[in-house]
Design an enzyme around this catalytic site. Structure first.
Site, PDB file in Angstrom:
ATOM      1  N   ARG A  63      -6.780 -10.623  16.819  1.00  0.00           N
ATOM      2  CA  ARG A  63      -7.415 -11.683  16.016  1.00  0.00           C
ATOM      3  C   ARG A  63      -7.212 -13.075  16.630  1.00  0.00           C
ATOM      4  O   ARG A  63      -8.029 -13.968  16.428  1.00  0.00           O
ATOM      5  CB  ARG A  63      -6.918 -11.629  14.578  1.00  0.00           C
ATOM      6  CG  ARG A  63      -7.285 -10.314  13.890  1.00  0.00           C
ATOM      7  CD  ARG A  63      -7.184 -10.379  12.387  1.00  0.00           C
ATOM      8  NE  ARG A  63      -6.981  -9.057  11.821  1.00  0.00           N
ATOM      9  CZ  ARG A  63      -7.929  -8.128  11.667  1.00  0.00           C
ATOM     10  NH1 ARG A  63      -9.166  -8.381  12.045  1.00  0.00           N
ATOM     11  NH2 ARG A  63      -7.646  -6.953  11.151  1.00  0.00           N
TER      12      ARG A  63
ATOM     13  N   ASP B 241      -5.599 -11.598   6.923  1.00  0.00           N
ATOM     14  CA  ASP B 241      -5.951 -11.442   8.340  1.00  0.00           C
ATOM     15  C   ASP B 241      -6.942 -12.504   8.814  1.00  0.00           C
ATOM     16  O   ASP B 241      -7.255 -12.574  10.010  1.00  0.00           O
ATOM     17  CB  ASP B 241      -6.557 -10.048   8.578  1.00  0.00           C
ATOM     18  CG  ASP B 241      -5.496  -8.955   8.457  1.00  0.00           C
ATOM     19  OD1 ASP B 241      -4.301  -9.247   8.648  1.00  0.00           O
ATOM     20  OD2 ASP B 241      -5.878  -7.805   8.153  1.00  0.00           O
TER      21      ASP B 241
ATOM     22  N   SER C 111      -8.746  -0.691   7.630  1.00  0.00           N
ATOM     23  CA  SER C 111      -7.822  -0.175   6.608  1.00  0.00           C
ATOM     24  C   SER C 111      -8.312   1.155   6.050  1.00  0.00           C
ATOM     25  O   SER C 111      -7.546   2.114   5.882  1.00  0.00           O
ATOM     26  CB  SER C 111      -7.692  -1.183   5.465  1.00  0.00           C
ATOM     27  OG  SER C 111      -7.082  -2.363   5.922  1.00  0.00           O
TER      28      SER C 111
HETATM   29  C1  S3P Z   1      -3.332  -3.699   6.048  1.00  0.00           C
HETATM   30  C2  S3P Z   1      -2.540  -4.562   5.367  1.00  0.00           C
HETATM   31  C3  S3P Z   1      -2.218  -5.909   5.843  1.00  0.00           C
HETATM   32  C4  S3P Z   1      -3.142  -6.364   6.960  1.00  0.00           C
HETATM   33  C5  S3P Z   1      -3.396  -5.291   7.974  1.00  0.00           C
HETATM   34  C6  S3P Z   1      -3.995  -4.065   7.311  1.00  0.00           C
HETATM   35  C7  S3P Z   1      -3.563  -2.355   5.491  1.00  0.00           C
HETATM   36  O1  S3P Z   1      -0.889  -5.914   6.330  1.00  0.00           O
HETATM   37  O2  S3P Z   1      -2.625  -7.501   7.604  1.00  0.00           O
HETATM   38  O3  S3P Z   1      -4.284  -5.742   8.971  1.00  0.00           O
HETATM   39  O4  S3P Z   1      -4.492  -1.656   5.939  1.00  0.00           O
HETATM   40  O5  S3P Z   1      -2.829  -1.965   4.562  1.00  0.00           O
HETATM   41  P1  S3P Z   1       0.370  -6.123   5.332  1.00  0.00           P
HETATM   42  O6  S3P Z   1       0.438  -4.963   4.434  1.00  0.00           O
HETATM   43  O7  S3P Z   1       1.559  -6.194   6.248  1.00  0.00           O
HETATM   44  O8  S3P Z   1       0.090  -7.404   4.633  1.00  0.00           O
END
Ligand code: S3P
Length: 444
Positions: free
Chosen positions: A401, A325, A28
């Site tokens: 995953r 996740d 992220s």
């Molecule tokens: C993320 C947000 C999550 C997560 C993804 C990374 C991000 O998704 O599942 O792996 O970096 O903002 P969502 O915003 O759809 O929940």
């Protein structure tokens, strides 16, 4: 970019896992470092960037939008074009497997007066984009996609954007971040309200880059206000290691007899650390050693030891966003606990890289584990330590995953578990196999 032909991989029961596992940088934060670096004026330097395919695809996209993104030794250097300075890409932007990549890019470009066409791999082309194009339409952007709001999609950006106030209908940091990135090039204040707090890396990093951004808790939820058209100042960023990647060696250690694994320098931002709290409630032998602060984020070394006495629990739904996740690997641990683990309030799992409830439930059932599921919940009946029969080949549906979860499961199952394609692991954790091999995993 799409990866090549499927590469199956098999995990067989392993002796104790032991040693130190240096997992890669946070996915992220890596995406956001490249995007915000490209929207700052001047040179942003990034160390510890995750060099997974998802992030590399975002780096390529930022070049297409006019920024310079280069690697010098161990440092990624981004020369940004400034807020409002993105340029019209010459070609389609291919975000590969990455929902974060495409949604954040759509947000960043939505308040620039040109059109961009986005696509991705077979997984990404199935995922819903209306969750971002709906709020981006409020800025004045217009989306033309396939039916159901799917990619490929052209987003015509707003030449004269207006600021937006938006309450997110789904708990999603990607949606929140897309709105905030769009708000950067809108005059006035853009406000996002989220009922459930999701990961706050965008807020922290926008503040770090010098944007005026404030967060307050209200009866409607967490309200984030961003003042548009700031000049973002370039940053030096050390990306912390990814707790979502750490989850795999940690959970493998908990279920493989005799294991003792140290995973250093893990970011434990409370909006990300829900899995570790859950595991401790289940009775996992999991310690935070050397807790400290680095770059404004709480960090610790995680030490996980084989935990034969774990019990199934009901995971509090309010915790879902902070471990969204991690449910796939949690379900593997749950299969090795005594009793049932109940996971509610997790409808979002159905729109990830694949439908993660379906994929995990199908694979676990094939491995001899009882799973019940509904639209936004699932539960796993534990078989106790060493109780998973295994002996199946499971489909990973282009989902990194799912692949890593079943490979960890195979290290503690009675019979080997094969994943039909280990290729997608490269999206987020390219060194997974080497790192697990070094701990004593048996993959072939
Ligand atoms: C993320 C947000 C999550 C997560 C993804 C990374 C991000 O998704 O599942 O792996 O970096 O903002 P969502 O915003 O759809 O929940």
């Amino acid at each position: 970019m799409s990866h090549g032909p499927a590469t199956p991989l098999t995990a067989t029961a392993a002796g104790p896992l032991s040693g130190t596992a240096h997992v890669p940088g946070d996915k992220s934060i890596s995406h956001r470092s490249l995007i915000l670096g490209a929207m700052a004026v001047g040179e942003t330097r990034i160390t510890g960037l995750l060099e997974g395919q998802d992030v590399l695809d975002t780096g390529r996209a930022m070049r297409a939008f006019g920024a310079t993104v280069e690697k010098e030794g161990d440092t990624w250097v981004v020369h940004g074009v400034g807020v409002g300075g993105l340029m019209e890409p010459e070609d389609v932007i291919d975000c590969g497997n990455s929902g974060t990549g495409v949604r954040l890019l759509m947000g960043a470009a939505a308040t620039h007066g040109f059109a961009v066409t986005y696509t991705g791999d077979a997984s990404l082309r199935k995922r819903p984009m209306a969750r971002v194009t709906d709020p981006l339409a409020k800025f004045g952007a217009v989306a033309h996609g396939r039916s159901g709001g799917r990619l490929p999609m052209t987003l015509v950006g707003a030449a004269n954007p207006v600021p937006v106030r938006y309450a997110t209908p789904v708990p999603s940091a990607q949606v929140k971040s897309a709105v905030l990135l769009a708000g950067l090039n809108a005059p006035g204040e853009t406000v996002v309200v989220e009922r459930e707090a999701t990961r706050d890396h965008s807020e922290r990093m926008l503040a770090g880059f010098g944007a005026e951004i404030a967060t307050r808790d209200t009866p409607e939820g967490r309200e984030i206000t961003l003042v548009g058209r700031p000049e973002l100042a370039p940053q030096t960023i050390a990306v912390p290691r990814d707790p979502s990647s750490a989850a795999f060696p940690v959970c493998a250690a908990l279920i493989v007899p005799g294991s003792d694994v140290l995973v250093p320098n893990i970011g434990l931002n409370p909006t990300r650390a829900g899995l570790f709290e859950t595991l401790r409630e289940m009775g996992a032998d999991l310690a935070y050693e050397n807790p400290r602060e680095e770059g404004g984020e709480p960090v610790a070394d995680l030490r996980a030891r084989f935990s034969p006495d774990m019990k199934g629990i009901e995971v509090p739904p309010a915790r879902a966003a902070s471990m969204i996740d991690e449910y796939p690997i949690l379900s593997v641990v749950a299969a090795h606990a005594e009793g049932t683990t109940v996971m509610r309030g997790v409808a979002e799992l159905r729109v990830k890289e694949c439908d993660r409830i379906d994929a995990m439930a199908a694979g676990l059932r094939d491995c001899g584990v009882t799973v019940r599921d509904g639209a936004d919940w699932w539960e796993v009946d534990g078989r106790g330590p060493g109780g998973m029969p295994g002996g199946a080949t499971v489909a990973v549906h282009l989902d990194h995953r799912i692949a890593m979860s079943f490979l960890c499961a195979g290290l503690a199952a009675r019979a080997p578990i094969t994943v039909d394609d280990a290729g997608p692991i490269a999206t987020s954790f390219p060194v997974f196999r080497d790192l697990m091999d070094a701990l004593g995993a048996t993959f072939r």
